[in-house]
Design an enzyme around this catalytic site. Structure first.
Site, PDB file in Angstrom:
ATOM      1  N   ASP A 293      39.210  55.861 -34.709  1.00 31.98           N
ATOM      2  CA  ASP A 293      40.330  56.445 -33.977  1.00 31.98           C
ATOM      3  C   ASP A 293      39.851  57.586 -33.086  1.00 31.98           C
ATOM      4  OD1 ASP A 293      43.196  56.740 -33.526  1.00 31.98           O
ATOM      5  OD2 ASP A 293      43.007  58.623 -34.635  1.00 31.98           O
TER       6      ASP A 293
ATOM      7  N   GLU B 281      37.992  53.848 -30.280  1.00 28.04           N
ATOM      8  CA  GLU B 281      39.035  54.062 -29.287  1.00 28.04           C
ATOM      9  C   GLU B 281      38.579  55.047 -28.227  1.00 28.04           C
ATOM     10  OE1 GLU B 281      43.763  55.352 -29.214  1.00 28.04           O
ATOM     11  OE2 GLU B 281      42.407  56.292 -30.656  1.00 28.04           O
TER      12      GLU B 281
END
Length: 638
Positions: free
Chosen positions: A346, A383
């Site tokens: 993330d 990400e």
């Protein structure tokens, strides 16, 4: 008329890099194709119809130890102009861990062109969009081009065991068919109670869609429904069924040939995390160094959100606990008994970055080293919401989860002006763009990725962090978008609920509980389309084949994916279309294979089609495209 299909072309696929991986100091053959052209050229360097003139000479330009070098390529001993093309070959030496190169071409009539990963240019260009070849080991073969399915556990499915678990104190419980809270204080607290056994019980659904990788958003205990504010990285949330539920799920997936990756937050923890609580309670604790505290007891957090304190990767203790060695968090879940197949990281773009501090690449390299030691064929993606290429050069993460090269321009091409959250932009909706701009943005943002990184990057029409494609696009647009996602290079990614046409104007609104056995909540049943796309994606040419754009103009685009002996032609349109492609632009094999009967409209013969679309031979040797509104089709040759 767009003439992309007659441009010189090269990419990192086997057609153009036939020797495969190259070690540092090794050499490999690189090939480029150029349009054979005709006997004479106009003053603008093109022939009639906009086709380029013939290329007379080609040089490979490399950068070795920071300095440019030129090597002349030789024309291969093939019949001149075979299939309309000449092929050239030169030898590339991997002097540095990342080889960067482009091509210089001279044409009949004296024009000079440059070919880099963004296309053909009539002027010299910076190195930023050069082709790239990394000597680092590429991502696992099982992941290249594989179909990924993203599950947000709270909203996917409830097992019977979930009914026996009381809602936590932080939660605002909701019935499965309740409307989603997507703004206001209850957004992160609304609790539907999906669990991992619920996912396991629905694996036949995933298998039916052709899913090869299950991507779970975080399963760690937390005080929210999204679980990106972890309380611990060492156990599965009991609300999801605990550690044993994850073990059962992964085992069941592996029995079906489905890989499983988790979601790890390396940028921050929750403010209830055991490390952070220790750091708050004892300024002398080792965990204090894991975070950015100031002398007054304040601390840095993700975007100033106090419940998400930011991790300080200058801390040796944090590195040992999180990313170094077989006992680290990274390795723990890849090993027995959990046996995850990899990680999605993330906010990878923000990890390790704060002001002048930048540990980002070092952290990525440590994650890679530890993960591959724990599981040699692990997949690692991270990400990066904007221009991700600088952080993804093949030596750390295998691929990216980015929106810049595909999702954003796709929405802009297929928008009908509906107001949605356009990736944090101040614009009220995506700006409508023609197909030529979609291709230009796609090429510009993808150019600086090594080819193998592109094959291991997510290609999503939406995710849990965005509006739903069904809301962002014109009616029928989602089906066209899905076809493009499944036919372009990378890992086509389906967010759970796309197959039911679910809607949502932002990420939180998109996290709708799945409408199992509730046809009244299925906006549009697209399971048949996604199943057909999943089956089509098994074709090797769509997984690792080259990508060559043929046409991009107004509401229509076309491209081919190519391997030796196999071609996939993809045509997509957002509007009604009646276009004649010139002779030589589309693969001649369409007619040789009898897929398109000469002189007759052909709405059959495609391996897959959505909407009303067909190709037929035109009287001048070209090919006529006719489509009624949003439509797309794929033809397989060879």
């Amino acid at each position: 008329m767009s003439m992309l299909g007659f441009e010189a072309h090269h990419d990192g696929s086997p057609l153009y890099l036939q020797d495969g991986p190259v070690p540092l100091g090794g050499t490999t053959r690189v090939r480029v194709r150029t349009w054979a052209g005709g006997s004479s050229a106009g003053t603008d360097g093109t022939l009639d119809g906009g086709r380029p003139a013939a290329v007379e000479r080609v040089w490979l330009r490399t950068v070795e130890d920071g300095e440019a070098r030129f090597t002349e390529a030789r024309r291969l001993e093939l019949p001149h102009g075979a299939d309309g093309w000449d092929w050239w070959e030169a030898e590339l030496r991997a002097v540095n861990p990342l080889a960067r190169y482009r091509f210089l071409l001279t044409e009949t009539g004296g024009s000079v062109l440059w070919l880099n990963a963004a296309g053909v240019h009539s002027q010299d260009v910076p190195d930023a969009q050069d082709f790239r070849l990394s000597v680092a080991e590429a991502g696992p073969d099982w992941a290249a081009g594989a179909v990924m399915y993203q599950v947000f556990p709270d909203r996917f499915a409830r097992s019977a065991a979930a009914d026996a678990r009381p809602a936590p104190d932080w939660a605002v419980p909701a019935d499965w068919d309740a409307a989603v809270e997507y703004q206001g204080p209850d957004t992160a607290l609304q609790f539907f109670g999906g669990d991992l056994d619920g996912v396991r019980e629905r694996l036949d659904h995933l298998a039916g869609l052709g899913v090869e990788i299950l991507y779970l958003t975080p399963f760690f205990p937390s005080a929210s429904n999204h679980r990106y504010d972890a309380e611990s990285f060492r156990r599965v949330d009991p609300l999801l069924g605990g550690d044993e539920a994850l073990i059962r799920l992964v085992q069941a997936c592996h029995e079906r040939g489905i890989k499983v990756i988790g979601d790890l937050t390396t940028n921050h923890t929750g403010d209830t995390h055991e490390w952070f609580r220790t750091a708050l309670a004892d300024p002398g604790a080792a965990e204090r160094s894991f975070y950015y505290f100031d002398t007054g007891g304040g601390y840095e957090s993700w975007w100033g959100v106090p419940s998400l304190p930011k991790l300080d990767w200058a801390s040796d203790g944090l590195r040992r606990e999180f990313v170094e060695g077989p006992k680290s968090v990274v390795a723990h879940w890849l090993a027995e008994p959990f046996k995850l197949d990899g990680w999605r990281v993330d906010v990878g773009n923000m990890t390790g970055r704060l002001g002048a501090a930048d540990w980002n690449r070092e952290v990525g390299s440590l994650v890679r080293q530890t993960a591959l030691e724990a599981r040699k064929d692990a997949l690692l993606v991270a990400e990066s919401t904007n221009d991700a290429a600088p952080d993804f050069q093949g030596d750390a993460y295998h691929g990216s989860m980015s929106y810049a090269s595909f999702t954003r321009p796709l929405w802009a091409w297929l928008t009908d002006g509906t107001a949605v959250n356009f990736f944090g932009s101040p614009l009220p909706c995506p700006p409508r763009i023609p197909a030529s701009q979609f291709v230009a943005e796609y090429r510009d943002f993808a150019a600086a990725y090594p080819w193998n990184v592109r094959l291991h990057s997510l290609v999503a029409i939406d995710t849990h962090d965005t509006a739903r494609a069904a809301t962002a696009m014109l009616p029928g647009g989602q089906a066209v978008a899905a076809v493009l996602s499944f036919t372009l290079p990378g890992m086509p990614t389906v967010f759970a609920g796309d197959e039911f046409g679910l809607e949502g104007m932002n990420g939180e609104h998109s996290r709708t509980p799945m409408p199992w056995d509730e046809p009244e909540r299925m906006v549009q049943d697209l399971r048949g389309l996604y199943s057909a796309l999943g089956a089509l994606r098994r074709e090797a040419v769509l997984r690792t084949g080259s990508l060559r754009w043929l046409h991009a103009d107004g509401g229509t685009l076309a491209f081919v994916r190519e391997l030796a002996g196999t071609t996939a032609l993809v045509v997509a349109t957002r509007d009604e279309a009646d276009i004649v492609f010139p002779a030589g632009l589309l693969p001649a094999g369409l007619f040789q294979a009898g897929l398109l009967p000469a002189g007759a409209p052909a709405d059959t013969g495609a391996a897959l089609a959505v909407g009303r679309i067909g190709l037929s031979a035109s009287g001048d040797g070209g090919t006529r495209l006719r489509a009624a509104g949003p439509a797309a089709a794929v033809w397989l040759l060879g």
